[in-house]
Design a protein around this motif. Structure first.
Motif, PDB file in Angstrom:
ATOM      1  N   UNK A  72       4.181 116.162  38.896  1.00  0.00           N
ATOM      2  CA  UNK A  72       4.058 116.909  40.143  1.00  0.00           C
ATOM      3  C   UNK A  72       4.977 116.343  41.216  1.00  0.00           C
ATOM      4  N   UNK A  73       5.126 115.015  41.273  1.00  0.00           N
ATOM      5  CA  UNK A  73       6.057 114.423  42.230  1.00  0.00           C
ATOM      6  C   UNK A  73       7.493 114.833  41.920  1.00  0.00           C
ATOM      7  N   UNK A  74       7.798 114.892  40.618  1.00  0.00           N
ATOM      8  CA  UNK A  74       9.140 115.327  40.221  1.00  0.00           C
ATOM      9  C   UNK A  74       9.385 116.774  40.637  1.00  0.00           C
ATOM     10  N   UNK A  75       8.380 117.628  40.428  1.00  0.00           N
ATOM     11  CA  UNK A  75       8.527 119.035  40.804  1.00  0.00           C
ATOM     12  C   UNK A  75       8.619 119.197  42.317  1.00  0.00           C
ATOM     13  N   UNK A  76       8.129 118.233  43.069  1.00  0.00           N
ATOM     14  CA  UNK A  76       8.175 118.336  44.521  1.00  0.00           C
ATOM     15  C   UNK A  76       9.511 117.954  45.121  1.00  0.00           C
ATOM     16  N   UNK A  77      10.430 117.439  44.315  1.00  0.00           N
ATOM     17  CA  UNK A  77      11.746 117.073  44.840  1.00  0.00           C
ATOM     18  C   UNK A  77      12.571 118.333  45.081  1.00  0.00           C
ATOM     19  N   UNK A  78      13.157 118.480  46.279  1.00  0.00           N
ATOM     20  CA  UNK A  78      13.877 119.740  46.611  1.00  0.00           C
ATOM     21  C   UNK A  78      15.158 119.933  45.800  1.00  0.00           C
ATOM     22  N   UNK A  79      15.891 118.856  45.522  1.00  0.00           N
ATOM     23  CA  UNK A  79      17.189 119.006  44.848  1.00  0.00           C
ATOM     24  C   UNK A  79      17.046 118.759  43.349  1.00  0.00           C
ATOM     25  N   UNK A  80      16.105 119.447  42.739  1.00  0.00           N
ATOM     26  CA  UNK A  80      15.839 119.248  41.322  1.00  0.00           C
ATOM     27  C   UNK A  80      16.547 120.314  40.506  1.00  0.00           C
ATOM     28  N   UNK A  81      17.265 119.882  39.484  1.00  0.00           N
ATOM     29  CA  UNK A  81      17.964 120.829  38.611  1.00  0.00           C
ATOM     30  C   UNK A  81      16.960 121.648  37.812  1.00  0.00           C
ATOM     31  N   UNK A  82      17.413 122.837  37.391  1.00  0.00           N
ATOM     32  CA  UNK A  82      16.530 123.724  36.635  1.00  0.00           C
ATOM     33  C   UNK A  82      16.073 123.073  35.318  1.00  0.00           C
ATOM     34  N   UNK A  83      16.975 122.364  34.680  1.00  0.00           N
ATOM     35  CA  UNK A  83      16.615 121.717  33.415  1.00  0.00           C
ATOM     36  C   UNK A  83      15.528 120.668  33.622  1.00  0.00           C
TER      37      UNK A  83
END
Length: 370
Positions: free
Chosen positions: A179-190
């Motif tokens: 969930x913390x990873x998904x909350x990062x704004x500049x996250x690549x689609x992969x």
């Protein structure tokens, strides 16, 4: 007096013992004997002393009897030889014999009462000494057996709660990281898709773990009351579960009385266990007819189980060293289901290399049907 005070002190709160049981029984016995003496005296008087002429004749015969044996008649001797006196003396002798017996019996009942109170105060180790082979002894044995089952159940639930809290932390921690990873704004689609997949796996693991824990706890508490006994085609159930793993089933057509849902769960656990410990190899599943019911055997080509660890793997939350996959409840749940069906689950070495796990169940009594 001190015993009575200790008995009153051991009584439950809000309940006062007015008179000990032994005293009430003794008083009832004394009253019964007194009534019997009075009734006997009245009957004797009505039979032998209601006619004045017969009374005078009996008095003369009594005086003659006393004179023959050289005994001077007196009111005390006449009273001593009267039916009323005989009955009263009999009552005294009976009371002297029965009072100690009643006191001994009520002391055992008091010990039983103190044991019940101790168990009610959560002293799970409370037991009662078994004395004799009468009904009170049978009651003490039944109490000790019930107390033992309660202690085992409570300790099992404590262990289950402790292990559950430990097991839930790992998927919850991974889910929190996803969930913390998904909350990062500049996250690549992969990376986002990978985080979603990880979160889905963690949620599925949590759901499976919670379901297994609840089922294990329910079976441990309810026992055979949790069974939904129906006619079960064991080979058909095994074939349906094996089809999920693309495994062929061999064996006999077996129909037994049992809980289809639990038997299906046990077979699925054995197949999942084989898949986890022997990846890349298909398990072998056979169903055999036995004299008591059915035997389901699942064999894999994994590393097997050391003989010293054979029994430990059927304990809750026990995993072999280096094999951390799984909740540690699969095999214990299989054994619990087997024993609820009058059988057992055990390990056998695979002659071809690997492990074989056997689910041996008996056909249950149709009277257990809901």
């Amino acid at each position: 007096m001190q015993q009575d005070q200790s008995q009153a002190a051991s009584a439950p709160a809000g309940f006062a013992v007015r008179m000990p049981l032994w005293a009430r029984i003794g008083l009832a016995l004394a009253l019964a004997l007194l009534v019997q003496a009075l009734v006997s005296a009245m009957v004797m008087h009505w039979l032998f002393f209601s006619d004045p002429q017969e009374v005078a004749l009996r008095h003369e015969m009594f005086r003659a009897f006393m004179h023959v044996y050289g005994i001077q008649p007196s009111p005390w001797r006449r009273l001593l030889l009267s039916p009323l006196t005989t009955t009263v003396l009999t009552a005294v002798v009976v009371g002297a014999v029965t009072f100690p017996l009643m006191r001994h019996l009520t002391r055992r009942l008091q010990r039983l009462q103190r044991g019940v109170q101790a168990l009610g105060n959560l002293d799970l180790g409370a037991r009662i000494p078994v004395e004799g082979r009468d009904e009170v002894a049978a009651l003490a044995v039944a109490f000790n057996q019930a107390a033992g089952r309660i202690e085992t159940l409570v300790n099992s639930h404590k262990s289950l709660l402790a292990y559950t809290s430990h097991e839930l932390r790992t998927p919850l921690a991974r889910l929190s990281m996803a969930l913390e990873t998904l909350g990062q704004p500049a996250l690549h689609d992969t990376a986002r898709e990978a985080a979603f997949d990880e979160a889905r796996r963690d949620l599925a693991e949590l759901d499976e773990l919670i379901g297994t824990i609840l089922l294990f706890s329910r079976l441990d508490a309810a026992g055979t009351r949790a069974l939904d006994v129906r006619e079960v085609d064991v080979l058909a159930v095994a074939a349906e579960e094996a089809a999920r793993e693309n495994i062929e089933v061999q064996g006999d057509w077996v129909r037994i009385q049992g809980d289809e849902r639990l038997l299906r769960h046990a077979i699925r656990n054995l197949l999942d266990n084989a898949r986890k410990h022997a990846p890349g190899h298909l398990a072998e599943l056979t169903v055999q007819l036995t004299a008591r019911g059915a035997r389901v055997t699942v064999c894999d080509r994994g590393p097997g189980v050391p003989l010293a660890e054979v029994e430990r793997i059927f304990e809750p939350f026990i995993r072999l060293h280096g094999r951390g996959d799984g909740s540690g409840l699969g095999l214990p749940l299989v054994r619990r289901i087997a024993r609820l069906h009058g059988g057992d689950a055990y390990y056998e070495p695979n002659p071809k290399g690997g492990a074989c796990f056997v689910l041996d169940v008996a056909s249950l009594d149709p009277a257990l049907r809901p």
